[in-house]
Design an enzyme around this catalytic site. Sequence first.
Site, PDB file in Angstrom:
ATOM      1  N   GLN A 185      42.176  34.788  41.345  1.00  0.00           N
ATOM      2  CA  GLN A 185      41.007  35.104  42.169  1.00  0.00           C
ATOM      3  C   GLN A 185      40.386  33.883  42.846  1.00  0.00           C
ATOM      4  OE1 GLN A 185      39.741  38.011  42.926  1.00  0.00           O
ATOM      5  NE2 GLN A 185      40.902  39.343  41.554  1.00  0.00           N
ATOM      6  N   HIS A 239      47.982  38.109  47.415  1.00  0.00           N
ATOM      7  CA  HIS A 239      47.128  39.151  48.011  1.00  0.00           C
ATOM      8  C   HIS A 239      45.657  39.028  47.651  1.00  0.00           C
ATOM      9  CE1 HIS A 239      46.564  42.310  44.725  1.00  0.00           C
ATOM     10  NE2 HIS A 239      47.523  41.592  44.169  1.00  0.00           N
ATOM     11  N   ASN A 249      38.287  38.704  37.460  1.00  0.00           N
ATOM     12  CA  ASN A 249      38.433  39.621  38.587  1.00  0.00           C
ATOM     13  C   ASN A 249      37.366  40.703  38.624  1.00  0.00           C
ATOM     14  OD1 ASN A 249      40.299  40.013  36.264  1.00  0.00           O
ATOM     15  ND2 ASN A 249      40.433  42.079  37.113  1.00  0.00           N
ATOM     16  N   CYS A 276      42.815  47.564  39.343  1.00  0.00           N
ATOM     17  CA  CYS A 276      44.015  47.664  38.516  1.00  0.00           C
ATOM     18  C   CYS A 276      43.799  48.621  37.353  1.00  0.00           C
ATOM     19  CB  CYS A 276      44.383  46.303  37.939  1.00  0.00           C
ATOM     20  SG  CYS A 276      44.337  44.994  39.130  1.00  0.00           S
TER      21      CYS A 276
HETATM   22  C1  LIG Z   1      42.882  37.721  37.667  1.00  0.00           C
HETATM   23  C2  LIG Z   1      44.118  38.493  38.037  1.00  0.00           C
HETATM   24  N1  LIG Z   1      45.278  38.197  37.458  1.00  0.00           N
HETATM   25  C3  LIG Z   1      46.421  38.832  37.741  1.00  0.00           C
HETATM   26  C4  LIG Z   1      46.431  39.847  38.667  1.00  0.00           C
HETATM   27  C5  LIG Z   1      47.709  40.568  38.929  1.00  0.00           C
HETATM   28  O1  LIG Z   1      48.222  40.232  40.189  1.00  0.00           O
HETATM   29  P1  LIG Z   1      49.275  41.203  40.887  1.00  0.00           P
HETATM   30  O2  LIG Z   1      48.512  42.380  41.395  1.00  0.00           O
HETATM   31  O3  LIG Z   1      49.856  40.369  41.995  1.00  0.00           O
HETATM   32  O4  LIG Z   1      50.283  41.572  39.882  1.00  0.00           O
HETATM   33  C6  LIG Z   1      45.241  40.215  39.315  1.00  0.00           C
HETATM   34  C7  LIG Z   1      45.201  41.346  40.266  1.00  0.00           C
HETATM   35  O5  LIG Z   1      44.256  42.087  40.308  1.00  0.00           O
HETATM   36  C8  LIG Z   1      44.057  39.509  39.000  1.00  0.00           C
HETATM   37  O6  LIG Z   1      42.889  39.802  39.561  1.00  0.00           O
END
Ligand SMILES: Cc1ncc(COP(=O)(O)O)c(C=O)c1O
Length: 399
Positions: A197, A219, A169, A342
């Site tokens: 992703q 999303h 990500n 995140c």
């Molecule tokens: C590679 C990856 N895994 C997991 C997630 C987590 O997803 P969620 O935001 O739906 O919890 C994300 C979100 O940024 C992500 O990019």
Amino acid sequence: MGAGRTTHSCRCVVSSRPIYLDYQATTPVDPRVVDAMLPYLTTEFGNPSSSHSYGRAAATAVDEARAQVAALIGAREPDEIVFTSSGTESNHLALTGAALAMRAAGHGEHVITTAIEHPATCATCDQLARAGFRVTVLPVGADGRLDPATLSDALQPGTVLVSVMHANNEIGTLQPLAEVAALTRHRGIVLHADAAQSPATVAVDVDELGVDMLTVVGHKMYAPKGVAALYIRRGTPPLVPQLRGGGQERGLRAATENVPGIVALGAAATIARAEQASDAARILPLRDQLLEELQAALPGLCVNGSLRNRLPGNLSLTIPHVSAAQLMAATPGVAFSAGAACHTGDTAPSPVLTAIGLTAEQAARTIRLGIGRYTTDTDISTAAGRLVAAALNGAGAGR
Ligand SMILES: Cc1ncc(COP(=O)(O)O)c(C=O)c1O
């Protein structure tokens, strides 16, 4: 999807807003997805567990979405798809559910993952370590990719689970999952891949990748936040459920289904299946254009991670002289990230960037630009101009 106008293709765009270059953080919801889900917020509001016609309509819609997600990733049976609330939950269910099941069956308690996983995976592995599992975190190369030989060396007789993300990500790099699967499959090790992703622009086929479990996230592929799926290959040892209650999702994930979200994820999956190749073919030249314009104006700019094995819409760039925070503050007309969204609020350097060899100082000068379905040529040239002007200006005060 830029400032001062609306596009014909995305009615969600409001004029005079920054150019959105953060498609790895989240994507706007495709208007076709909105159209598909709306009836399930209004007239078709039934609970899929109800036996009357309202409930049956909702259950039918969930079944259809299950088939749509299965088709996107080449799953053989719709029943191999479990709907969850998020990528975080899918990763948690996959890792904890499989690790506990494998340990209970006496297969061992060694889990392997990589140093560049999403925090949802890292934190779950930390929790497994606290629960007595041995966790090995594999390094990646400077190109942001796992060398399968590193995994081969780390395998032990008690290895029960390997989790390697499909696309990163932050730096967008794609991992050699088929080579990973060649090492795990014949040893009976469960292989999970976080493909949050990928499907918007990269083909994902669970048989070609050889994975046993795969995370898909709404999303990141033009469906809303708060809905995701976990693929579990038939024949995988039954996972230990992490949410117990009403027995939904074949007992693997209790809670009344988010029907509008699930319908949206199904619609987004069908669109991705039809358009991921054409979206990628349109996005890749935009990425190259953006990179060329920035490189021409900012000598010393570095691209992080392999450009070849990468999401087409991702650029992770270390900018000379200015910090990402200064650049962001000086460029309000472009929406981008200093690291992963995140991780915002976290002042420590990104573990992904340090894993590929960046110093803390280089990591602090690193930005992520994400291009997607609604990005236009004009967005790219305008955004490049704004970023270059701010960077050449030392990102304003405080350089
Ligand atoms: C590679 C990856 N895994 C997991 C997630 C987590 O997803 P969620 O935001 O739906 O919890 C994300 C979100 O940024 C992500 O990019």
